[in-house]
Design a protein around this motif. Sequence first.
Motif, PDB file in Angstrom:
ATOM      1  N   GLU A   1       0.852  -1.183   0.000  1.00  0.00           N
ATOM      2  CA  GLU A   1       0.000   0.000   0.000  1.00  0.00           C
ATOM      3  C   GLU A   1       0.888   1.233   0.000  1.00  0.00           C
ATOM      4  O   GLU A   1       1.941   1.237   0.632  1.00  0.00           O
ATOM      5  CB  GLU A   1      -0.893   0.007   1.246  1.00  0.00           C
ATOM      6  N   VAL A   2       0.453   2.280  -0.679  1.00  0.00           N
ATOM      7  CA  VAL A   2       1.318   3.451  -0.843  1.00  0.00           C
ATOM      8  C   VAL A   2       1.807   4.008   0.489  1.00  0.00           C
ATOM      9  O   VAL A   2       2.994   4.328   0.625  1.00  0.00           O
ATOM     10  CB  VAL A   2       0.661   4.585  -1.672  1.00  0.00           C
ATOM     11  N   SER A   3       0.914   4.087   1.481  1.00  0.00           N
ATOM     12  CA  SER A   3       1.350   4.707   2.728  1.00  0.00           C
ATOM     13  C   SER A   3       2.365   3.833   3.461  1.00  0.00           C
ATOM     14  O   SER A   3       3.333   4.346   4.028  1.00  0.00           O
ATOM     15  CB  SER A   3       0.151   5.023   3.611  1.00  0.00           C
ATOM     16  N   ALA A   4       2.184   2.528   3.434  1.00  0.00           N
ATOM     17  CA  ALA A   4       3.126   1.630   4.108  1.00  0.00           C
ATOM     18  C   ALA A   4       4.493   1.657   3.420  1.00  0.00           C
ATOM     19  O   ALA A   4       5.536   1.664   4.075  1.00  0.00           O
ATOM     20  CB  ALA A   4       2.575   0.205   4.136  1.00  0.00           C
ATOM     21  N   VAL A   5       4.485   1.698   2.092  1.00  0.00           N
ATOM     22  CA  VAL A   5       5.745   1.708   1.353  1.00  0.00           C
ATOM     23  C   VAL A   5       6.478   3.037   1.576  1.00  0.00           C
ATOM     24  O   VAL A   5       7.686   3.077   1.760  1.00  0.00           O
ATOM     25  CB  VAL A   5       5.500   1.453  -0.151  1.00  0.00           C
ATOM     26  N   ARG A   6       5.714   4.119   1.605  1.00  0.00           N
ATOM     27  CA  ARG A   6       6.323   5.415   1.857  1.00  0.00           C
ATOM     28  C   ARG A   6       6.978   5.438   3.240  1.00  0.00           C
ATOM     29  O   ARG A   6       8.104   5.920   3.403  1.00  0.00           O
ATOM     30  CB  ARG A   6       5.249   6.496   1.767  1.00  0.00           C
ATOM     31  N   ASP A   7       6.281   4.925   4.250  1.00  0.00           N
ATOM     32  CA  ASP A   7       6.854   4.903   5.598  1.00  0.00           C
ATOM     33  C   ASP A   7       8.061   3.971   5.680  1.00  0.00           C
ATOM     34  O   ASP A   7       9.034   4.270   6.380  1.00  0.00           O
ATOM     35  CB  ASP A   7       5.794   4.457   6.621  1.00  0.00           C
ATOM     36  N   ALA A   8       8.004   2.856   4.969  1.00  0.00           N
ATOM     37  CA  ALA A   8       9.145   1.930   4.949  1.00  0.00           C
ATOM     38  C   ALA A   8      10.360   2.636   4.348  1.00  0.00           C
ATOM     39  O   ALA A   8      11.480   2.522   4.856  1.00  0.00           O
ATOM     40  CB  ALA A   8       8.802   0.673   4.152  1.00  0.00           C
ATOM     41  N   ASP A   9      10.122   3.370   3.295  1.00  0.00           N
ATOM     42  CA  ASP A   9      11.205   4.114   2.651  1.00  0.00           C
ATOM     43  C   ASP A   9      11.843   5.098   3.631  1.00  0.00           C
ATOM     44  O   ASP A   9      13.062   5.240   3.699  1.00  0.00           O
ATOM     45  CB  ASP A   9      10.642   4.865   1.442  1.00  0.00           C
ATOM     46  N   ARG A  10      10.982   5.732   4.415  1.00  0.00           N
ATOM     47  CA  ARG A  10      11.475   6.706   5.393  1.00  0.00           C
ATOM     48  C   ARG A  10      12.326   6.009   6.464  1.00  0.00           C
ATOM     49  O   ARG A  10      13.368   6.499   6.856  1.00  0.00           O
ATOM     50  CB  ARG A  10      10.260   7.383   6.040  1.00  0.00           C
ATOM     51  N   ILE A  11      11.864   4.852   6.897  1.00  0.00           N
ATOM     52  CA  ILE A  11      12.549   4.147   7.975  1.00  0.00           C
ATOM     53  C   ILE A  11      13.909   3.595   7.496  1.00  0.00           C
ATOM     54  O   ILE A  11      14.880   3.572   8.236  1.00  0.00           O
ATOM     55  CB  ILE A  11      11.642   3.028   8.537  1.00  0.00           C
ATOM     56  N   ILE A  12      13.948   3.168   6.258  1.00  0.00           N
ATOM     57  CA  ILE A  12      15.202   2.645   5.708  1.00  0.00           C
ATOM     58  C   ILE A  12      16.268   3.738   5.759  1.00  0.00           C
ATOM     59  O   ILE A  12      17.424   3.485   6.097  1.00  0.00           O
ATOM     60  CB  ILE A  12      14.986   2.117   4.268  1.00  0.00           C
ATOM     61  N   GLY A  13      15.843   4.951   5.480  1.00  0.00           N
ATOM     62  CA  GLY A  13      16.760   6.089   5.533  1.00  0.00           C
ATOM     63  C   GLY A  13      17.211   6.429   6.942  1.00  0.00           C
ATOM     64  O   GLY A  13      18.205   7.122   7.127  1.00  0.00           O
ATOM     65  N   LEU A  14      16.491   5.940   7.940  1.00  0.00           N
ATOM     66  CA  LEU A  14      16.829   6.264   9.328  1.00  0.00           C
ATOM     67  C   LEU A  14      17.656   5.172  10.004  1.00  0.00           C
ATOM     68  O   LEU A  14      18.152   5.354  11.108  1.00  0.00           O
ATOM     69  CB  LEU A  14      15.552   6.497  10.147  1.00  0.00           C
ATOM     70  N   LEU A  15      17.784   4.018   9.350  1.00  0.00           N
ATOM     71  CA  LEU A  15      18.556   2.932   9.956  1.00  0.00           C
ATOM     72  C   LEU A  15      20.048   3.213   9.812  1.00  0.00           C
ATOM     73  O   LEU A  15      20.487   3.756   8.801  1.00  0.00           O
ATOM     74  CB  LEU A  15      18.226   1.598   9.274  1.00  0.00           C
ATOM     75  N   PRO A  16      20.827   2.848  10.835  1.00  0.00           N
ATOM     76  CA  PRO A  16      22.274   3.043  10.705  1.00  0.00           C
ATOM     77  C   PRO A  16      22.784   2.289   9.469  1.00  0.00           C
ATOM     78  O   PRO A  16      22.291   1.203   9.154  1.00  0.00           O
ATOM     79  CB  PRO A  16      22.836   2.426  11.988  1.00  0.00           C
ATOM     80  N   PRO A  17      23.765   2.865   8.756  1.00  0.00           N
ATOM     81  CA  PRO A  17      24.200   2.286   7.488  1.00  0.00           C
ATOM     82  C   PRO A  17      24.774   0.866   7.600  1.00  0.00           C
ATOM     83  O   PRO A  17      24.740   0.112   6.621  1.00  0.00           O
ATOM     84  CB  PRO A  17      25.267   3.272   6.990  1.00  0.00           C
ATOM     85  N   ASP A  18      25.279   0.494   8.777  1.00  0.00           N
ATOM     86  CA  ASP A  18      25.890  -0.833   8.900  1.00  0.00           C
ATOM     87  C   ASP A  18      24.868  -1.923   9.220  1.00  0.00           C
ATOM     88  O   ASP A  18      25.223  -3.089   9.351  1.00  0.00           O
ATOM     89  CB  ASP A  18      27.002  -0.809   9.964  1.00  0.00           C
ATOM     90  N   VAL A  19      23.608  -1.548   9.352  1.00  0.00           N
ATOM     91  CA  VAL A  19      22.573  -2.557   9.614  1.00  0.00           C
ATOM     92  C   VAL A  19      22.193  -3.235   8.303  1.00  0.00           C
ATOM     93  O   VAL A  19      21.916  -2.590   7.309  1.00  0.00           O
ATOM     94  CB  VAL A  19      21.328  -1.903  10.269  1.00  0.00           C
TER      95      VAL A  19
END
Lengths: 308, 263
Positions: free
Chosen positions: A184-202
Amino acid sequence: MTDINREEMTVEEALSLSNQEAPAETAREAIARPDKKVSLGRTIVVTSGKGGVGKTTTTANLGSGLAEAGKNVVVVDADVGLRNLDVTLGLENRVRKHLLDVIEEKCSLDEALVRDRARRTLFLLPAAQDREKDDVPQDKMAALVRTLAERFDFVLIDSPAGIEQGFRNAVVGAKEAIIVTTPEVSAVRDADRIIGLLPPDVESRLIVNRVRPALVKKGTMMSVSDVVDILRLELIGVVPDEKDIIIAANRGTPVIDIPGSETGAAFRRIVQRLLGESIPIPTFQAADGFLTRLKMTLGLQRPDTRGG
Amino acid sequence: MPGTVYVITSGKGGVGKTTTTANLGGALAKLGRQVALVDADIGLRNLDLVLGLEKRIVYDLVDLVEERCQTRQALIKDRRFDNLYLLPASQVKDKESVTEDQMRIVMRKLAADFDDVLIDCPAGIEHGFRNAVAGADQALIVTTPEVAAIRDADRILGMLGNRRCRLIINRVRVEMVRTGDMLSVDDVVEILGRDVVGVVPDDEEIIDTTNRGEPIVLDASRRLARIYNAIARRLLGENVPLTNLSEDGLWGRLRRLVTGTGQ
């Protein structure tokens, strides 16, 4: 040994028992001698950004499946104040102490851990219900996850929704992440946001949950390949939307225990993939429309990572 | 007289807060009300997507709070309705960038200009929740007939003070209630002890309309459009009986045809 006797076993006894076939000595013994290098278990945060996409269900089912595969598993409920992992596992009546009690040294880790009845190598570390996420210091949380990794093969952390303190606490000690989303668009958008917030080594992998093949075919739901194309993460599983999940949730049993459940089978395959087996992932027919729209809104939002 | 400020909240995520906000707002606007929708999910906004207004965002809630723009500059008019406006959330800021007092001030301003202000609350009970609730007169608690959702709803009811709180029970699957695999509306009401202002069936049409950014209330012939319309009228004080979901669908239509009851 009867089941009743096993019930009385302490966590350490249980761990040493289930470690009998595992290499030479238990993690606990190794810790006692600091000169010896401790092999750490895998620490995986299950997160999503958007709420209600299936984080807790995923944590419960992967934890149960891994335990069934003979692994020592602890599932950690990081949703302080709104815990639900205990209910999903049917362990809510056995919660006595919780994560914050351990962090604040009001009890030992063993006192807080709740052992699953059916799967003897699965343990739950519950969240406090009457406290707030801001009460958890991030460094203490990291230290706790590290301690758990010394004792368990798998530490699965169930993240709360959102991107506030609760999310940051859930992520802090994890080396791997499983991002759960729905098509769903809203879930994918939020997932995209969270991926950007995860530390790069995860190391992050993706589960696409609640897929309804019929809707994908009709063109009213995004396909799995659309979602993967947008989020660009390694896909570790696709879970269909079936009503078994509601039945399982209300019964307090993981859906992998429901015989013949497609949803349960999908989670079992993810468990095998987590253990390194190569099992093909079913995907569904692609649908146009949402993709363009989503890419546009995401492109505006994170041009740095969209380009290449 | 200032308008009423409602917060649409749930505790648990993914139970339908944003969809409810968009459709209830649309339904109120169609009844001739002046409506402002506020996305309080700073950093994880979605109300703009559900309304299909994502490309028209210039200023947002944080800009307004920090006085970088006027209220009317931040509000996006949904041209498909007579009087429906969206105050979008910022996507790049975090929830700590706004205080409860600032939210109260913004809501008071909106209530001066609009009949109904609907605040879409983020999931959880952290800072974002407290901000969303701060300026609200009343709360609409969205829940689903599932243990986890009800438990979370119960938890936030305790955090809403003495505000009037009413329930919207979402994603009800009649056939599962009948087979005993899902809690009934009565069960949920008994547990939470609050009045119900709406019962919304689980309908896969909502996935499609949400993905396309077209609130389902735009098409008055849809079943869910009628249900949101009824909820809106109940909010305005009309006495509209709850739809008997089991009377919906083919069997219900047949029965109404045969007995001549209903519309």
